[in-house]
Design a protein around this motif. Sequence first.
Motif, short mmCIF file in Angstrom:
data_model
loop_
_atom_site.label_atom_id
_atom_site.label_comp_id
_atom_site.label_asym_id
_atom_site.label_seq_id
_atom_site.Cartn_x
_atom_site.Cartn_y
_atom_site.Cartn_z
N ASP A 183 14.93 -17.09 -9.98
CA ASP A 183 15.44 -15.89 -9.61
C ASP A 183 16.29 -15.23 -10.50
O ASP A 183 16.89 -15.78 -11.54
CB ASP A 183 16.16 -16.32 -8.28
CG ASP A 183 17.40 -17.00 -8.46
OD1 ASP A 183 18.70 -16.74 -9.10
OD2 ASP A 183 17.34 -18.40 -8.62
N GLU A 214 19.56 -14.21 -10.73
CA GLU A 214 20.57 -14.73 -10.82
C GLU A 214 20.80 -15.82 -12.00
O GLU A 214 21.48 -16.10 -12.84
CB GLU A 214 21.49 -14.83 -9.79
CG GLU A 214 23.00 -15.49 -9.77
CD GLU A 214 23.82 -14.29 -10.49
OE1 GLU A 214 24.77 -14.89 -11.52
OE2 GLU A 214 23.35 -13.22 -10.65
N THR A 215 19.66 -16.73 -11.50
CA THR A 215 19.51 -18.06 -12.70
C THR A 215 19.18 -17.83 -13.83
O THR A 215 19.55 -18.22 -14.79
CB THR A 215 18.36 -18.95 -11.92
OG1 THR A 215 19.02 -19.30 -10.39
CG2 THR A 215 18.43 -20.19 -12.57
N LYS A 272 19.74 -14.87 -15.35
CA LYS A 272 21.28 -14.40 -16.02
C LYS A 272 22.18 -15.61 -16.45
O LYS A 272 22.51 -15.61 -17.72
CB LYS A 272 21.87 -13.33 -15.07
CG LYS A 272 23.22 -13.10 -15.57
CD LYS A 272 23.87 -12.01 -14.72
CE LYS A 272 25.19 -11.61 -15.11
NZ LYS A 272 25.91 -10.48 -14.07
N GLN A 273 22.23 -16.60 -15.46
CA GLN A 273 23.17 -17.75 -15.95
C GLN A 273 22.48 -18.48 -16.87
O GLN A 273 23.39 -18.91 -18.22
CB GLN A 273 23.24 -18.59 -14.72
CG GLN A 273 24.03 -17.85 -13.60
CD GLN A 273 23.93 -18.86 -12.21
OE1 GLN A 273 23.48 -19.90 -12.28
NE2 GLN A 273 24.58 -18.26 -11.10
#
Length: 399
Positions: A279, A281-282, A284-285
């Motif tokens: 996803d 957000e993951t 990005k992290q």
Amino acid sequence: MKDHRVLSGMRPTGQLHLGHYHGVLKNWARLQNEYDSYYFVADWHAFTTHYSDRIDLEKNVSDMIVDWLATGLNPNTATLFVQSKVPEHAELHLLLSMTTPLSWLERVPSFKDQQEKLKSKDLSTYGFLGYPLLQSADILIYKAGLVPVGEDQVAHVEFTREVARRFNFVYGRESDFEEKAESAITKMGKKQAKLYRELRKSYQETGDDESLVKAKALLGEQQNITLGDRERLLGFIEGLGKIILVEPEALLTEASKMPGLDGQKMSKSYNNTISLREDPETVKQKVNRMPTDPARIKLTDLGDPNKCPVWQMHQIYSSEQTQNWVKDGCQSAKIGCIECKKPIVDSIVSELEPIQEEVAKYESNPNLIQEIIFEGSERARVVARSTMEEVRDAMGITY
């Protein structure tokens, strides 16, 4: 080129990632339009190094087929199937093991390489020693002429050629082989038969490879002879017996340039991947946690993109304009590392978005996936059965 058959497979040992997409799947999608393509989920091969792991194979197999479809493989263009649904693979593997010297398996380069890399695994099994031969059976049972591989896999294709050559030499010697070959030549017609004899003589007396190529092309054009006769005449020109198993050629593919999150090759074993189902957000992290030039401790420290794994990502995903912005900003400390990583995050998320939309579409119809697996495996099995009939006949086990 659809008269040339391509075969390749992939082990369902975990989620597919960007390395698979850029290094394999995009190439498969291109090849399916150029060749008669067979792509399979190598579920038996998963046990060679993961036999004691609690892998959910059923889910992994289904997810892999879904990811293949989502990245552009077409079950109406290529044959997509599951290895264990075609048990003839195992039978050919067993029969080939009767003629394959043990020393051949022990000298396959990846045998010792994998033992070094996977010291935490128990690799003292016959399954691990014999997996190159199972790979050979996977290829030979479809009479695949081309196998797309990187340079590190060429040795496996050469091993397969040796296995096929030995089998043909041992079992392609029919007692009346020469009589059958001469009979087949007369069926070609006077002009074509004369040309074949001239090419055969030229190849056998002088080793002229061009004559061999021309003879193979000539046989491929013949309408008056059976497939069995064609294989006999191929063996006849090379001084062998009947060609039962076709020697494949390596179709060299570019090595994947996709770096992992640590700058090494992206690989599950290095735990440095971004999966195709990650996803935003993951993504990005994970990208934000990537190591950068160790010289840049503070924002004001000058950096060198060539010492930074993130720069490798920019070379894949960023435009020339963005790359120039990165080089200038890093070397003059105008931008920080998080700011530098943002275009990478945006590009990966944009790349994965349409793939994930396709994944969601296919996952909403699990029956369709089962149908694709069933139909592809049945298509593959028709070809595999035909080869096994020839193999059993050559070995004299048709009683």
